[in-house]
Enzyme design. Structure first.
Site, PDB file in Angstrom:
ATOM      1  N   ASP A 136      31.406 -10.028 -29.073  1.00 43.34           N
ATOM      2  CA  ASP A 136      32.248 -11.218 -29.132  1.00 43.34           C
ATOM      3  C   ASP A 136      31.893 -11.981 -30.409  1.00 43.34           C
ATOM      4  O   ASP A 136      31.890 -11.401 -31.492  1.00 43.34           O
ATOM      5  CB  ASP A 136      32.063 -12.046 -27.851  1.00 43.34           C
ATOM      6  CG  ASP A 136      32.946 -13.289 -27.777  1.00 43.34           C
ATOM      7  OD1 ASP A 136      34.141 -13.151 -27.478  1.00 43.34           O
ATOM      8  OD2 ASP A 136      32.430 -14.389 -28.026  1.00 43.34           O
TER       9      ASP A 136
ATOM     10  N   HIS B 184      36.746  -7.349 -21.866  1.00 44.44           N
ATOM     11  CA  HIS B 184      36.088  -7.975 -23.001  1.00 44.44           C
ATOM     12  C   HIS B 184      34.566  -7.930 -22.957  1.00 44.44           C
ATOM     13  O   HIS B 184      33.916  -7.972 -23.998  1.00 44.44           O
ATOM     14  CB  HIS B 184      36.537  -9.444 -23.093  1.00 44.44           C
ATOM     15  CG  HIS B 184      36.025 -10.159 -24.286  1.00 44.44           C
ATOM     16  ND1 HIS B 184      36.348  -9.788 -25.569  1.00 44.44           N
ATOM     17  CD2 HIS B 184      35.187 -11.224 -24.409  1.00 44.44           C
ATOM     18  CE1 HIS B 184      35.750 -10.604 -26.432  1.00 44.44           C
ATOM     19  NE2 HIS B 184      35.034 -11.479 -25.751  1.00 44.44           N
TER      20      HIS B 184
END
Length: 341
Positions: free
Chosen positions: A113, A316
């Site tokens: 991320d 994610h």
């Protein structure tokens, strides 16, 4: 120094130790395990060292020194008050400073991320220090002629979450109101188990709708994360109270500034050996137009790319959702470096 004893299979190779390291005048909390060549694991938003709980033991058992900091502004680490203190130059500087503070000259840097842009940027600016780089979920930044926040706003509207995060104090208060609900909602909504990920959808906050109303907590968590895990994240963030999420949000508030500060490096390549891993249900694939386009876009900027791995059904939270595949890919990269000499 404190010791964090992991449970289950994560405890097979000993305990993770915790301490605070001074880097550039800031105190950064780190978790570490193992001995050998240094591997730095950089978390994203809204996370901390615990996001790498499944990576410590396998990498340490393979002969590596594994260190995961809480990056500046997060969890147990210092949170500077100035918004402009959270640029990629500051964050890459933290990485280099941490490597030196740990008594090392070089490291393999892995980021997920927001940690991925930090890893990519550090590898770009200091290839003499970064032996290899791995980015999970987020590819290397590509800055065009239009400031990023304006471009994202034009593409996705005023409610696009990165634009929504720009106003100081707004998202900060909403996320800190009930941290347990925040972690449950965000971690579920962006995962491969969420209806928002099939197909992947960008996070948009409609006008007049509270932020957390767009990602209500699930009735039941997916199998890759437990209520005990949520409790750890909440406890790790407790130090900063009502400002628990402000440090991380300040990273978003420097997106346009990063473009300006790194303008001289636009068009440069990251020359060190590289790995990229993402899920095909990750919202970042929606930004790129799908996994195939995302992977194709890596080729020019990463000439030493060893592998681009797309994990089917993964959302994610790459290393948390699919730890076995991520660990195997990381060990393949690391072992390849050893073979290269």
């Amino acid at each position: 120094m404190t010791v964090h004893q992991m449970t289950g299979s994560d405890a097979d190779f000993g305990a993770i130790t915790h301490r605070t390291v001074e880097v550039g005048g800031l105190e950064l909390h780190i978790a570490e395990q193992g001995e050998g060549p240094l591997v730095l694991l950089l978390h994203g938003f809204p996370e901390c060292w615990y996001s790498w709980r499944h990576q410590f033991a396998p990498l340490a058992a393979a002969g590596y020194r594994v260190v995961a900091p809480d990056q500046r502004g997060y969890a147990r680490s210092a949170q500077p008050g100035d918004i402009s203190a959270y640029t990629l130059l500051h964050l890459a500087g933290d990485v280099i400073g941490l490597i030196r503070a740990l008594g090392e000259e070089r490291a393999v840097v892995v980021g997920h991320d927001w940690g991925a842009p930090v890893a990519w940027t550090t590898a770009l600016l200091r290839p003499d220090v970064v032996r290899a780089v791995a980015g999970l979920s987020v590819p290397p930044p590509v800055h065009g002629d239009v400031p990023p926040i304006r471009a994202l706003r034009e593409r996705f509207g005023d409610g696009f979450y990165q634009h929504y995060f720009q106003a100081p104090g707004v998202a900060d208060a909403e996320l800190a109101r009930d941290p347990a609900a925040t972690f449950r909602g965000i971690l579920y909504a962006a995962s491969g188990d969420s209806p928002f990920s099939d197909p992947p959808q960008v996070w948009v906050v409609p006008d007049g709708v509270p932020l957390m109303a767009t990602i209500p907590p699930p009735e039941e968590l997916p199998g890759w994360i437990t209520e005990d895990d949520i409790a750890v994240f909440v406890a790790e963030y407790a130090r900063h109270g009502e400002h628990a999420f402000t440090g991380g949000l300040n990273w978003y508030r420097n997106i346009d500034r990063n473009r300006e500060l790194l303008a001289a490096f636009r068009g440069s390549r990251i020359e060190v050996p590289a790995l990229f891993v993402a899920g095909d249900r990750d919202l970042t694939t929606a930004f790129a137009g799908g996994p195939d386009r995302l992977v194709a876009g890596l080729e020019w900027g990463l000439p030493a790319l060893r592998r681009a791995l797309i994990l089917p059904g993964c959302g994610h939270w790459t290393q948390q959702e699919r730890p076995a595949e991520v660990n195997a890919a990381l060990l393949d990269l690391l072992d390849g470096l050893s073979a290269d000499g």
